[in-house]
Design a protein around this motif. Structure first.
Motif, PDB file in Angstrom:
ATOM      1  N   LEU A 403       1.150  -1.363  -0.293  1.00  0.00           N
ATOM      2  CA  LEU A 403      -0.001  -0.042   0.411  1.00  0.00           C
ATOM      3  C   LEU A 403       0.606   1.819   0.236  1.00  0.00           C
ATOM      4  CD1 LEU A 403      -2.325  -1.073   2.416  1.00  0.00           C
ATOM      5  CD2 LEU A 403      -3.208  -0.947  -0.298  1.00  0.00           C
ATOM      6  N   ARG A 404       2.002   0.795   0.575  1.00  0.00           N
ATOM      7  CA  ARG A 404       3.209   2.070   0.607  1.00  0.00           C
ATOM      8  C   ARG A 404       3.700   2.707  -0.585  1.00  0.00           C
ATOM      9  NH1 ARG A 404       5.372   0.880   4.792  1.00  0.00           N
ATOM     10  NH2 ARG A 404       7.135  -0.100   4.025  1.00  0.00           N
ATOM     11  N   ASP A 405       3.749   1.313  -1.155  1.00  0.00           N
ATOM     12  CA  ASP A 405       4.383   1.632  -2.457  1.00  0.00           C
ATOM     13  C   ASP A 405       3.102   2.227  -3.663  1.00  0.00           C
ATOM     14  OD1 ASP A 405       6.791   0.947  -1.884  1.00  0.00           O
ATOM     15  OD2 ASP A 405       6.557  -1.204  -2.478  1.00  0.00           O
ATOM     16  N   SER A 406       2.311   1.364  -3.525  1.00  0.00           N
ATOM     17  CA  SER A 406       1.600   1.511  -3.973  1.00  0.00           C
ATOM     18  C   SER A 406       0.579   3.562  -3.975  1.00  0.00           C
ATOM     19  CB  SER A 406      -0.306   1.427  -4.280  1.00  0.00           C
ATOM     20  OG  SER A 406       0.206  -0.747  -3.991  1.00  0.00           O
ATOM     21  N   PHE A 407       0.898   4.259  -2.858  1.00  0.00           N
ATOM     22  CA  PHE A 407       0.376   5.437  -2.500  1.00  0.00           C
ATOM     23  C   PHE A 407       1.829   6.273  -2.280  1.00  0.00           C
ATOM     24  CE2 PHE A 407      -3.414   3.519  -0.767  1.00  0.00           C
ATOM     25  CZ  PHE A 407      -4.475   4.260  -1.803  1.00  0.00           C
ATOM     26  N   ALA A 408       2.946   5.652  -2.805  1.00  0.00           N
ATOM     27  CA  ALA A 408       3.758   6.352  -3.363  1.00  0.00           C
ATOM     28  C   ALA A 408       4.067   7.582  -3.608  1.00  0.00           C
ATOM     29  CB  ALA A 408       5.260   5.797  -3.650  1.00  0.00           C
ATOM     30  N   ASP A 409       3.338   6.783  -5.619  1.00  0.00           N
ATOM     31  CA  ASP A 409       3.116   8.247  -6.066  1.00  0.00           C
ATOM     32  C   ASP A 409       1.530   8.380  -6.401  1.00  0.00           C
ATOM     33  OD1 ASP A 409       2.677   9.765  -8.578  1.00  0.00           O
ATOM     34  OD2 ASP A 409       4.723   8.637  -9.580  1.00  0.00           O
ATOM     35  N   LYS A 410       1.279   8.574  -5.754  1.00  0.00           N
ATOM     36  CA  LYS A 410      -0.388   9.013  -5.868  1.00  0.00           C
ATOM     37  C   LYS A 410      -1.240   9.756  -6.851  1.00  0.00           C
ATOM     38  CE  LYS A 410      -1.017  10.747  -0.951  1.00  0.00           C
ATOM     39  NZ  LYS A 410      -1.255  11.988   0.676  1.00  0.00           N
ATOM     40  N   GLY A 411      -0.489  10.555  -7.985  1.00  0.00           N
ATOM     41  CA  GLY A 411      -0.797  10.654  -8.980  1.00  0.00           C
ATOM     42  C   GLY A 411      -1.205   9.342 -10.137  1.00  0.00           C
ATOM     43  N   MET A 412       0.648   8.393 -10.400  1.00  0.00           N
ATOM     44  CA  MET A 412      -0.535   7.005 -10.930  1.00  0.00           C
ATOM     45  C   MET A 412      -0.916   6.418 -10.327  1.00  0.00           C
ATOM     46  SD  MET A 412       1.453   4.924 -13.106  1.00  0.00           S
ATOM     47  CE  MET A 412       2.828   5.710 -13.258  1.00  0.00           C
ATOM     48  N   PHE A 413      -1.367   6.537  -9.393  1.00  0.00           N
ATOM     49  CA  PHE A 413      -2.547   5.158  -8.855  1.00  0.00           C
ATOM     50  C   PHE A 413      -3.637   5.768  -8.929  1.00  0.00           C
ATOM     51  CE2 PHE A 413      -5.178   4.470  -5.279  1.00  0.00           C
ATOM     52  CZ  PHE A 413      -5.542   3.808  -5.135  1.00  0.00           C
ATOM     53  N   PHE A 414      -3.891   7.454  -8.586  1.00  0.00           N
ATOM     54  CA  PHE A 414      -5.659   7.817  -9.479  1.00  0.00           C
ATOM     55  C   PHE A 414      -4.971   7.571 -11.155  1.00  0.00           C
ATOM     56  CE2 PHE A 414      -5.118  10.350  -4.642  1.00  0.00           C
ATOM     57  CZ  PHE A 414      -5.769   9.319  -4.555  1.00  0.00           C
ATOM     58  N   LYS A 415      -4.239   8.170 -11.313  1.00  0.00           N
ATOM     59  CA  LYS A 415      -4.367   7.621 -12.894  1.00  0.00           C
ATOM     60  C   LYS A 415      -4.345   6.245 -13.586  1.00  0.00           C
ATOM     61  CE  LYS A 415      -1.371  10.812 -14.807  1.00  0.00           C
ATOM     62  NZ  LYS A 415       0.430  11.620 -15.535  1.00  0.00           N
ATOM     63  N   LEU A 416      -4.718   5.059 -12.911  1.00  0.00           N
ATOM     64  CA  LEU A 416      -4.836   3.928 -12.624  1.00  0.00           C
ATOM     65  C   LEU A 416      -6.032   3.567 -12.335  1.00  0.00           C
ATOM     66  CD1 LEU A 416      -0.982   2.400 -11.792  1.00  0.00           C
ATOM     67  CD2 LEU A 416      -1.525   2.361 -14.675  1.00  0.00           C
ATOM     68  N   ALA A 417      -6.436   4.446 -11.141  1.00  0.00           N
ATOM     69  CA  ALA A 417      -7.537   3.845 -10.829  1.00  0.00           C
ATOM     70  C   ALA A 417      -8.147   4.732 -11.116  1.00  0.00           C
ATOM     71  CB  ALA A 417      -7.788   4.063  -9.559  1.00  0.00           C
ATOM     72  N   THR A 418      -8.454   5.688 -12.396  1.00  0.00           N
ATOM     73  CA  THR A 418      -9.582   6.698 -12.535  1.00  0.00           C
ATOM     74  C   THR A 418      -9.500   5.651 -14.002  1.00  0.00           C
ATOM     75  OG1 THR A 418      -8.229   8.780 -12.388  1.00  0.00           O
ATOM     76  CG2 THR A 418      -9.634   8.111 -14.197  1.00  0.00           C
ATOM     77  N   ILE A 419      -8.092   5.178 -15.083  1.00  0.00           N
ATOM     78  CA  ILE A 419      -8.379   4.447 -16.148  1.00  0.00           C
ATOM     79  C   ILE A 419      -9.006   3.064 -15.778  1.00  0.00           C
ATOM     80  CG2 ILE A 419      -7.123   2.438 -18.131  1.00  0.00           C
ATOM     81  CD1 ILE A 419      -4.647   5.090 -17.878  1.00  0.00           C
ATOM     82  N   PHE A 420      -8.989   2.134 -14.741  1.00  0.00           N
ATOM     83  CA  PHE A 420      -9.238   1.079 -14.544  1.00  0.00           C
ATOM     84  C   PHE A 420     -11.484   1.666 -14.247  1.00  0.00           C
ATOM     85  CE2 PHE A 420     -11.874  -1.280 -10.895  1.00  0.00           C
ATOM     86  CZ  PHE A 420     -11.780  -2.734 -11.735  1.00  0.00           C
ATOM     87  N   ILE A 421     -11.792   2.997 -13.635  1.00  0.00           N
ATOM     88  CA  ILE A 421     -12.148   3.019 -13.262  1.00  0.00           C
ATOM     89  C   ILE A 421     -13.732   3.201 -15.183  1.00  0.00           C
ATOM     90  CG2 ILE A 421     -14.640   4.081 -12.748  1.00  0.00           C
ATOM     91  CD1 ILE A 421     -12.807   4.905 -10.392  1.00  0.00           C
ATOM     92  N   LEU A 422     -12.575   4.047 -15.832  1.00  0.00           N
ATOM     93  CA  LEU A 422     -13.130   4.018 -16.991  1.00  0.00           C
ATOM     94  C   LEU A 422     -13.493   3.368 -17.940  1.00  0.00           C
ATOM     95  CD1 LEU A 422     -11.070   7.573 -17.966  1.00  0.00           C
ATOM     96  CD2 LEU A 422     -14.330   7.387 -17.316  1.00  0.00           C
ATOM     97  N   THR A 423     -12.417   2.017 -18.065  1.00  0.00           N
ATOM     98  CA  THR A 423     -12.623   0.938 -18.631  1.00  0.00           C
ATOM     99  C   THR A 423     -14.053  -0.143 -18.012  1.00  0.00           C
ATOM    100  OG1 THR A 423     -10.814   0.739 -18.510  1.00  0.00           O
ATOM    101  CG2 THR A 423     -11.666  -1.112 -18.500  1.00  0.00           C
ATOM    102  N   ILE A 424     -14.136   0.183 -16.920  1.00  0.00           N
ATOM    103  CA  ILE A 424     -15.307  -0.655 -15.930  1.00  0.00           C
ATOM    104  C   ILE A 424     -16.384  -0.204 -16.902  1.00  0.00           C
ATOM    105  CG2 ILE A 424     -16.472  -1.482 -14.414  1.00  0.00           C
ATOM    106  CD1 ILE A 424     -13.867  -2.738 -14.153  1.00  0.00           C
ATOM    107  N   GLY A 425     -16.390   1.155 -17.031  1.00  0.00           N
ATOM    108  CA  GLY A 425     -17.129   2.067 -17.085  1.00  0.00           C
ATOM    109  C   GLY A 425     -17.534   2.012 -19.231  1.00  0.00           C
ATOM    110  N   PHE A 426     -16.953   1.596 -19.463  1.00  0.00           N
ATOM    111  CA  PHE A 426     -16.699   1.420 -21.003  1.00  0.00           C
ATOM    112  C   PHE A 426     -17.950  -0.445 -21.313  1.00  0.00           C
ATOM    113  CE2 PHE A 426     -15.052  -1.229 -24.953  1.00  0.00           C
ATOM    114  CZ  PHE A 426     -15.638  -0.043 -25.677  1.00  0.00           C
ATOM    115  N   CYS A 427     -16.995  -1.209 -20.504  1.00  0.00           N
ATOM    116  CA  CYS A 427     -18.311  -2.427 -20.899  1.00  0.00           C
ATOM    117  C   CYS A 427     -18.642  -2.280 -19.954  1.00  0.00           C
ATOM    118  CB  CYS A 427     -17.004  -3.277 -19.435  1.00  0.00           C
ATOM    119  SG  CYS A 427     -15.418  -4.169 -20.181  1.00  0.00           S
ATOM    120  N   VAL A 428     -20.190  -1.848 -18.947  1.00  0.00           N
ATOM    121  CA  VAL A 428     -21.181  -1.536 -18.635  1.00  0.00           C
ATOM    122  C   VAL A 428     -21.372  -0.814 -19.558  1.00  0.00           C
ATOM    123  CG1 VAL A 428     -22.297  -0.284 -16.547  1.00  0.00           C
ATOM    124  CG2 VAL A 428     -20.559  -1.982 -16.181  1.00  0.00           C
ATOM    125  N   ALA A 429     -20.970   0.460 -20.076  1.00  0.00           N
ATOM    126  CA  ALA A 429     -21.788   1.181 -21.236  1.00  0.00           C
ATOM    127  C   ALA A 429     -22.328   0.390 -22.484  1.00  0.00           C
ATOM    128  CB  ALA A 429     -20.914   2.097 -21.685  1.00  0.00           C
TER     129      ALA A 429
END
Length: 746
Positions: A403-429
């Motif tokens: 978790l510490r390594d995951s949140f070490a770069d918050k920008g990268m973490f939130f970008k990946l999380a955003t892409i993941f959410i958008l991809t899930i949204g694409f599948c649902v849409a």
């Protein structure tokens, strides 16, 4: 050997026995705790006081009904058995019906009879009067029949009620004893052959009520009832019900009432509670026995060092293979299961059978597990480093690190999380859009369609660009790892962490190349160092060996021998100087030099050094030009060591300067520094990096024909840096300049 093996077997048996005895202890404690209320002898009475009060009140009410309300009932006439008020109402109802009947018949016939009499029709009059009388008698007989039926029905109900009350009291005859004096009617009601004494009552009565109430005793709610009926006496529940030998009325014997004999739930419950109480007392004895047995086994195991037994060590090894936090988490469900199972096991119920064996087999492993917990806790308490070591291997610490390594770069973490959410949204849409397209529901379909277009036009290219860059980074790293440091990773116009990583790898590549170049240079210098040291030490040593051989010749003249001895003396001094410089350089580089820092007049030190070399300067073709701004320039230095710096630099200038040139010596000061500079024209071509001159045994005279050791600049640089100063060289063609800076005294 046999004794040791036998002892190990005994220890193993003792360990198994200790686990099972501890299990029995836990089961005993759990059962005692679960049934602790039964240890109080009065628990049943205090818990069921309302039930007891109701039963006693019922008995008192039944006594009143049988002996007072239905007194002499069997000898009474039918009229006496009925309630007088109810009988009066019934008679009034009959009289009213008869009167009403007379009025109705008169109204029906009187007018017709008068008409016939007026018409002089006597036969008609007689006929109507006879009809009227017959009808009246018929209706009266019906009313009387109804009256008699109601009387019989009421008497039957009264008889049945009496028999039921009598039967209910009879049911309690063996389980409730009473002796009551009715002062109002001057009668005694009892089912005892004699009134018990207080001693007999204490021995045979489970619960007793005596009215008037003795001081401090409980009346169970009967006091008011006795007072209202002017009663005195005793009601009690015996500890044991009487044997059942009733004499029953005919209707009971015929089966109209189902009579099963004397039974009292209170007595039965008390006996049950008493059996549990007696069993718990036995369990307390067992608990003490198990405690002594467990203590004995513990003493035996401790005496025989059971912790070193293979059964314990292997169990600990398996136990420790489970991460500490997983063990701690498992402790809660295991403890809950152990507690619930031990409370619900009913281990001490009789008869003993497979159920108890199954309980022991199930619970013993859990007991061993908890004992290992206790043992491990004790070891960690005694050895805190064991806790630290096991905690470092825990899953929680690894998760925290992730978790510490995951949140070490918050920008990268939130970008990946955003892409993941958008991809899930694409599948649902895509899925929902297809469903609404089939349903021909336009608005939801268009919403899903535009989202998919947005994902394909913006999100997907973003992902593909990052994947392409990641592939280029991967290929670049592979080529670098293969030794190709000329590769450059093209980050393009991409921004973000991946692009930054690509640039960092390119910089790393350049750094590695520089490091390799420096390493190669270091290897070359090391090789040169070995060669130079060998040459500089071998040259005087060879001369010494040769001249020693020459001195051994017997045909040498005294003058020649003296000349050889002088040469040997010079070569020995030369060798000694080389070795002294070598040791001095080693001491300086290791930092193991003691400095005597004081306020030193640097100008005086420079003048002293120049004075020491005045003879050599005059003998040389060099011209020294000195520029010392002030005769008193102070700095916090070690005077002896700093004089050695100036000596080495002036000596180098004398050795390596081009003949018939000038040497410039300057000493200046500024607000915070003292600066010493010596400049000369080199007699030798300097075709290498100036920094290499600080390497040991490196000389500008690469042919090594001069008498220098090659250690002067290295020693001088080490002395200056140990005192917090700087020494550096500037070369411009053959123009050679050495600069020394010290911190100025304030």
């Amino acid at each position: 050997m046999d004794t040791k093996l036998k002892n190990k077997r005994y220890v193993a048996l003792a360990l198994i026995g200790f686990v099972f005895v501890t299990t029995l202890l836990a089961l005993t404690v759990a059962n005692l705790y679960d049934n602790r209320r039964f240890l109080d002898k009065d628990y049943f009475i205090s818990r069921n006081s309302n039930l007891i009060s109701e039963e006693l009140a019922t008995v008192a009410r039944l006594i009143k009904q049988v002996h007072v309300d239905y007194a002499d009932y069997s000898t009474k006439s039918a009229q006496q058995k009925l309630d007088s008020d109810w009988l009066s109402e019934l008679n009034q109802e009959r009289e009213h019906q008869l009167e009403q009947l007379k009025a109705e018949i008169d109204a029906e016939y009187n007018e017709r009879i008068e008409e016939a009499r007026a018409a002089g029709n006597d036969s008609q009059v007689s006929l109507l009067q006879a009809e009227k009388e017959n009808k009246r008698l018929s209706r009266e007989r019906q009313i009387e029949a109804d009256y008699d039926a109601k009387m019989k029905e009421s008497i039957a109900a009264r008889d049945k009620e009496y028999e039921a009350v009598k039967f209910n009291l009879l049911l309690r005859d063996g389980t409730f004893k009473y002796a009551i004096q009715d002062k109002k009617n001057n009668k005694v009601y009892t089912n005892l052959d004699h009134e018990p004494t207080d001693t007999e009552l204490r021995q045979s009565a489970l619960i007793s009520v005596k009215i008037p109430q003795p001081k401090g005793e409980r009346n169970w709610g009967l006091n008011r009832f006795f007072q209202q009926n002017q009663w005195e006496g005793l009601i009690y529940i015996p500890r044991e019900a009487d044997p059942y030998e009733p004499v029953l009325p005919n209707q009971f014997e015929s089966g109209e009432f189902d009579y099963g004999g004397y039974y009292n739930q209170i007595i039965d419950d008390v006996n049950y509670y008493q059996s549990i109480h007696d069993r718990l007392l036995k369990e307390i004895v067992l608990l003490i026995l198990f405690l002594f047995l467990a203590a004995g086994l513990f003493w035996y195991l401790k005496k025989n060092q059971a912790l070193e037994h293979s059964m314990i060590t292997k169990s600990q090894s398996i136990f420790r293979s489970i991460p500490m936090d997983i063990r701690l988490v498992s402790l809660l469900p295991a403890g809950l299961f152990y507690l619930i199972y031990s409370l619900e096991a009913n281990f001490f119920s009789l008869p003993i059978g497979l159920g108890q064996v199954f309980t022991l087999v199930v619970m013993a492993p859990f007991t061993a597990y908890f004992l290992l917990f206790v043992l491990e806790a004790w070891i960690m308490f005694k050895q805190p480093e064991a806790f630290t070591q096991q905690w470092h291997n825990s899953i929680s610490l690894k998760i925290l690190a992730v978790l510490r390594d995951s949140f070490a770069d918050k920008g990268m973490f939130f970008k990946l999380a955003t892409i993941f959410i958008l991809t899930i949204g694409f599948c649902v849409a895509a899925g929902t859009g297809l469903i609404y397209f089939v349903k021909r529901d336009l608005e939801p379909f268009l919403l899903a369609f535009f989202y998919c277009v947005f994902y394909v036009l913006f999100v997907l290219p973003y992902i593909l660009r990052r994947i392409a860059l990641l592939n280029r980074i991967t290929r670049g790293v592979e080529q670098m790892s293969a030794g190709n440091f000329d590769v450059v990773i093209d980050a393009g116009k991409t921004k973000g962490k991946l692009a930054s990583t690509a640039h960092s790898l390119n910089n790393l590549q350049q750094g590695v190349k520089r490091s390799l170049d420096n390493q190669m240079k270091s290897e070359r210098l090391k090789s040169e160092l070995i060669t130079n040291v060998s040459h500089d030490l071998k040259t005087p040593l060879t001369s010494i060996v040769n001249y020693v051989d020459l001195l051994k010749r017997e045909d040498l003249s005294p003058e020649t021998r003296k000349e050889y001895v002088q040469i040997l003396e010079r070569k020995t001094d030369r060798l000694k100087a080389l070795i002294d410089d070598l040791f001095e350089a080693a001491k300086m580089s290791s930092g193991s030099v003691e400095l005597n820092i004081e306020q030193v007049n640097v100008a005086a030190l420079v003048n002293q050094a120049l004075a020491e070399f005045s003879d050599k300067i005059e003998q040389s073709s060099l011209t020294f030009r000195t520029n010392i701004e002030d005769g008193k320039i102070y700095a916090p230095l070690d005077g002896k060591k700093t004089w050695r710096v100036f000596e080495n630099l002036i000596s180098n200038a004398l050795k390596y300067s081009l003949p018939n040139t000038r040497v410039y010596v300057d000493l200046t000061e500024s607000a915070d520094k003292v600066r010493f500079t010596i400049k000369n024209v080199s007699a030798y071509e300097i075709n290498f990096d100036a920094e290499e001159l600080f390497e040991r045994f490196k000389r500008a005279d690469e042919s090594r024909n001069t008498e220098g050791s090659g250690l002067g600049l290295a020693i001088a640089k080490s002395i200056v840096e140990l005192q917090g100063g700087k020494l550096f060289i500037e070369i411009d063609g053959d123009y050679f300049k050495v600069i020394v800076e010290f911190t100025r005294y304030r």
